[in-house]
Design an enzyme around this catalytic site. Structure first.
Site, mmCIF file in Angstrom:
data_model
loop_
_atom_site.group_PDB
_atom_site.id
_atom_site.type_symbol
_atom_site.label_atom_id
_atom_site.label_comp_id
_atom_site.label_asym_id
_atom_site.label_seq_id
_atom_site.Cartn_x
_atom_site.Cartn_y
_atom_site.Cartn_z
ATOM 1 N N GLU A 160 0.827 -1.216 0.000
ATOM 2 C CA GLU A 160 0.000 0.000 0.000
ATOM 3 C C GLU A 160 0.861 1.266 0.000
ATOM 4 O O GLU A 160 0.697 2.152 0.833
ATOM 5 C CB GLU A 160 -0.968 -0.003 1.186
ATOM 6 C CG GLU A 160 -2.023 -1.094 1.061
ATOM 7 C CD GLU A 160 -3.128 -1.031 2.105
ATOM 8 O OE1 GLU A 160 -2.930 -0.379 3.149
ATOM 9 O OE2 GLU A 160 -4.195 -1.624 1.879
ATOM 10 N N GLU B 262 -5.757 -8.472 -0.778
ATOM 11 C CA GLU B 262 -6.442 -8.213 0.489
ATOM 12 C C GLU B 262 -7.887 -7.843 0.202
ATOM 13 O O GLU B 262 -8.150 -7.021 -0.685
ATOM 14 C CB GLU B 262 -5.814 -7.029 1.246
ATOM 15 C CG GLU B 262 -4.485 -7.315 1.878
ATOM 16 C CD GLU B 262 -3.978 -6.139 2.707
ATOM 17 O OE1 GLU B 262 -4.793 -5.391 3.302
ATOM 18 O OE2 GLU B 262 -2.748 -5.964 2.756
HETATM 19 C C1 BGP Z 1 -4.524 -2.739 4.900
HETATM 20 C C2 BGP Z 1 -3.185 -3.248 5.358
HETATM 21 C C3 BGP Z 1 -3.206 -4.412 6.258
HETATM 22 C C4 BGP Z 1 -4.458 -4.597 7.061
HETATM 23 C C5 BGP Z 1 -5.739 -4.153 6.421
HETATM 24 C C6 BGP Z 1 -6.934 -4.027 7.339
HETATM 25 O O1 BGP Z 1 -4.480 -1.371 4.841
HETATM 26 O O2 BGP Z 1 -2.359 -3.577 4.265
HETATM 27 O O3 BGP Z 1 -2.014 -4.467 6.966
HETATM 28 O O4 BGP Z 1 -4.334 -4.444 8.376
HETATM 29 O O5 BGP Z 1 -5.604 -2.942 5.732
HETATM 30 O O6 BGP Z 1 -6.829 -2.869 8.109
HETATM 31 P P1 BGP Z 1 -7.007 -2.861 9.668
HETATM 32 O O7 BGP Z 1 -6.119 -3.920 10.199
HETATM 33 O O8 BGP Z 1 -6.618 -1.527 10.097
HETATM 34 O O9 BGP Z 1 -8.444 -3.161 9.896
#
Ligand code: BGP
Length: 476
Positions: free
Chosen positions: A175, A373
């Site tokens: 990201e 993701e």
């Molecule tokens: C993305 C990241 C992850 C992950 C996910 C969910 O931005 O790449 O590392 O954590 O989001 O976000 P969160 O864990 O804040 O709910």
């Protein structure tokens, strides 16, 4: 059948969010190790090193470092074809600037990847997932400094050489485009190891750090291909598409500008050069970056093989009269879509957005894509009998996979795989909570760090197993 026969179904995590063992095997502290626990609406704090009396949720996380065999076995039971994780940079180079890698760290990933391969699970690896060595932050100011290019490339080469025969799919910076919101100290720190001081021009710093990262990424891509031409190295974008709030032309132009500001990183990764709209923007803002001819040659020579992206939610942007040039400001112009439901963390639920994202990315870059993701963070309740009835998670994922299937079947996009976030409950990246759960597997641990760390499958576990077994045909 919509999805290719070798479609990479699986799950995605990041080392810092699940491994724990933050000081084991010679590991040094990373940026994640100095971030305290926050909550919804309460930001995580960045401390100057690890301070006594603070709660750092990533230090233990879910202790995957010691329990990975048990967890991989559960992933195998679901039929995973792929497991995306990151290598903790600080296990390999504890402070970041050592000449030689740490053998114990390398050995850990050898064992982890072997364990995956034992079950026919393909490891998909991110090199930098919010895990920059804190040593590089302290000594060099993170990616403020050009020297970090070499440190990253050295680390990347060590990984390609050591694991190239076990890992085919790689990504460089997770990201990388989160930092387009340069008002967020959190994003600047996680992405680039930047700590903002008085008098700093955050926007200029962000563009400079991103440039060094893009060069580092391109040099890594070229090195990977030289080491082993079979390796596929992608970029990784946070793909939150933006819709114009209305069909007013000014809203549409604001949306165009907003998409530029969010996704130009992908243009550089894919085409090896800066898009004109960013060069014009820098000129207008009087931001002069340190960009050498060698950098430009490196960008050209190291374009990515595929585009990996995360998708969780979409947003809307709106024009306003004080901004006749439609110059997008992340803090000012963005809002939630009133037509969409939201999660407990205020993230909108928009399955159509994943189809839109797939089309947008494919239209722009014409490269194979990998959804690395997508998932639903929720408060799960464990019943007396130990079950977790997470039907809402099934509903979220089923709707998104359906839309993804439409993008493949109707729109003809080239999609390599789908690794949902995260197959097992882990520490949230944005809030540091355990309470924001994503998993098919429940982990007994709460926000305060209490719990046995015991793993147990939720209702969604069997559901996903069937999705994989039917190659995405049965989403019931
Ligand atoms: C993305 C990241 C992850 C992950 C996910 C969910 O931005 O790449 O590392 O954590 O989001 O976000 P969160 O864990 O804040 O709910």
């Amino acid at each position: 059948m919509a999805f290719r026969n070798d479609f990479l179904w699986g799950g995605a995590v990041a080392a810092h969010q699940l491994e724990g063992g933050w000081q084991e095997g010679g590991k040094g502290p990373s940026v994640a190790d100095v971030m305290t626990a926050g909550a919804h609406g309460i930001p995580r704090r960045i401390t100057d090193g690890v301070l006594p009396g603070e709660n750092y949720p990533n230090h233990e996380a879910i202790d995957f470092y010691h329990r990975y065999k048990e967890d991989i076995k559960l992933f195998a039971e679901m039929g995973f074809k792929a497991f995306r994780t990151s290598i903790a940079w600080t296990r390999i180079f504890p402070q970041g600037d050592e000449e030689k890698p740490n053998e114990e760290g390398l050995k850990f990933y050898d064992d982890l990847f072997d364990e995956c391969l034992k079950y026919g699970i393909e490891p998909v690896v991110t090199l930098a997932h919010f895990e920059m060595p804190f040593g590089l932050v302290k000594k060099y100011g993170g990616f403020r400094s050009r020297e970090c290019i070499d440190f990253f490339v050295r680390y990347a080469k060590v990984c390609f050489e050591r694991f190239g025969h076990k890992v085919k799919y790689w990504m460089t910076f997770n990201e990388i485009n989160n930092q387009c919101n340069y008002e967020s100290t959190h994003h600047l720190f996680q992405d680039s190891g930047l700590i903002i001081g008085e008098g700093d021009n955050k926007e200029a710093l962000m563009y400079q750090a991103a440039h060094y990262e893009l060069v580092a990424s391109a040099l890594a891509v070229a090195a990977a291909h030289e080491i082993n031409p079979e390796l596929k190295v992608g970029c990784m974008l946070s793909m939150s598409p933006l819709y114009p709030k209305t069909c007013k032309p000014a809203d549409v132009m604001t949306q165009v500008n907003a998409m530029h500001k969010r996704f130009w990183f992908g243009e550089v990764h894919a085409y090896g050069k800066y898009p004109a709209y960013i060069l014009k923007h820098l000129e207008r803002r009087n931001i002069r970056l340190d960009i050498t001819d060698d950098d430009l040659a490196a960008l050209k020579a190291g374009t990515v093989d595929y585009v990996g992206f995360s998708y969780y939610a979409s947003y809307v942007v709106e024009s306003n009269e004080e901004n006749p040039a439609y110059d997008y400001n992340e803090n000012r112009d963005i809002s939630n879509n009133p037509y969409l439901p939201k999660s407990d963390w205020n993230w909108t639920i928009d399955p159509t957005g994943i189809r839109y994202a797939l089309n947008w990315v494919y239209d722009h870059f014409r490269l194979p894509m990998f959804i690395v993701e997508n998932g639903f963070g929720a408060i799960d309740v464990k019943e007396e009998d130990g079950t977790v009835n997470d039907q809402y998670r099934i509903d979220y994922l089923a709707a998104h996979i359906k839309a993804m299937k439409e993008a493949v079947e109707y729109d003809g996009v080239d999609l390599l795989g789908y690794t949902m976030w995260s197959p097992i409950d882990i520490v949230s990246a944005s809030t540091g909570e355990m309470k924001k759960r994503y998993g098919f597997i429940y982990v007994d641990k709460d926000n305060e760090g209490n719990g046995t760390l015991e793993r147990s499958p939720k209702k969604s576990f069997e559901w996903y197993k069937n999705v994989i077994a039917t190659n995405g045909e049965d989403l019931q």
